[in-house]
Scaffold this active site. Structure first.
Site, mmCIF file in Angstrom:
data_model
loop_
_atom_site.group_PDB
_atom_site.id
_atom_site.type_symbol
_atom_site.label_atom_id
_atom_site.label_comp_id
_atom_site.label_asym_id
_atom_site.label_seq_id
_atom_site.Cartn_x
_atom_site.Cartn_y
_atom_site.Cartn_z
ATOM 1 N N ASP A 24 0.885 -1.100 0.045
ATOM 2 C CA ASP A 24 -0.004 0.052 0.134
ATOM 3 C C ASP A 24 0.822 1.124 -0.106
ATOM 4 O OD1 ASP A 24 -2.444 1.768 0.574
ATOM 5 O OD2 ASP A 24 -1.418 2.042 2.535
ATOM 6 N N LYS A 66 -7.939 -5.334 -3.501
ATOM 7 C CA LYS A 66 -6.685 -5.469 -3.648
ATOM 8 C C LYS A 66 -6.263 -6.867 -3.627
ATOM 9 C CE LYS A 66 -5.101 -1.150 -1.675
ATOM 10 N NZ LYS A 66 -4.299 -0.503 -0.820
#
Length: 250
Positions: free
Chosen positions: A16, A177
């Site tokens: 991230d 994700k």
């Protein structure tokens, strides 16, 4: 947090950006930069997996000399090593209109990501003329956020997460994700057991759960820490570098 060792040798690191790779100045620290380079030199793929749109994250990938895939807008778009778009997941235009109306009635800050633009505080006159990837709300008021969350969940056709404690991020249902990393692993001939995922917010939980080894930042939301296998230092203390050194380079 289970604090177990990775099930398999780590061959892909999914990172991230905001609150994770980037510090408080939106920069990649020298410590993080060096650790990523060492991992890449060892043959490990490093993939940015972010809520950001391509336009606001691709330069970071270039500055790190990353030659792997790029996961953007929480998995709504995936780009290959050549920067070519290989997957795109659209939010229905009627839902974008409904969410924009919801933000207006609650007087929240908002942003929206189309396939070619990021809108903040304003929307195009004709919402139907664009293809949309994500909508976001931001409010310091817990009651307002709770009411918006309730209405979003009642819709049942949206993927709801956040990238900070005060915001709500909304993608097409089933888009996250983790799903995007699965696509990347398939392309690279890897398994999810060979992935280490690092993040700090609700939009990182799916990849932290699905990866062979999930790492939460020291500054992560509490539920993210509880989900992870291990908690590293904060984004200001080069937590990404520490996780890479401990679980990939040692």
């Amino acid at each position: 947090m289970t604090d177990t060792k990775p099930k398999a040798k780590i061959k892909l690191i999914a990172l991230d950006m905001d609150g994770t790779l980037l510090n408080q100045y939106d920069e990649v620290s020298e410590e993080n930069r060096k650790a990523i380079l060492e991992a890449e030199n060892k043959g490990v793929h490093v993939v940015l997996s972010t809520g950001r749109a391509y336009a606001t994250c691709s330069e970071y990938a270039k500055s790190l000399n990353l030659s792997s895939y790029l996961i953007t807008v929480n998995g709504s778009e995936i780009y290959n090593e050549q920067g070519k778009l290989i997957e795109q997941n659209i939010v229905d235009t009627e839902l974008i209109q409904w969410m924009w109306d919801l933000s207006q009635s609650h007087k929240t800050h908002f942003w929206a990501v189309s396939c070619d633009h990021v809108y903040r505080g304003e929307m195009p006159e004709d919402i139907t003329s664009s293809k949309w990837l994500k909508f976001g709300f931001d409010s310091e008021d817990d009651e307002i956020r709770d009411d918006i969350l309730r209405q979003l969940k009642e819709k049942g056709s949206l993927e709801v997460s956040n990238s900070s404690p005060t915001n709500i991020e909304v993608n097409a249902v089933g888009v996250n994700k983790a799903k995007a990393i699965e696509v990347v692993c398939e392309k690279l001939g890897l398994t999810m057991d060979e992935v280490m995922a690092v993040g700090d917010s609700l939009n990182d939980i799916a990849m932290i759960k699905s990866a062979g080894f999930g790492v939460a930042m020291g500054n992560a939301q509490e539920i993210v820490k509880e989900t992870a296998d291990w908690v590293t230092s904060t984004n200001i203390e080069h937590g990404v570098a520490k996780a890479i050194h401990k679980w990939v380079l040692e």
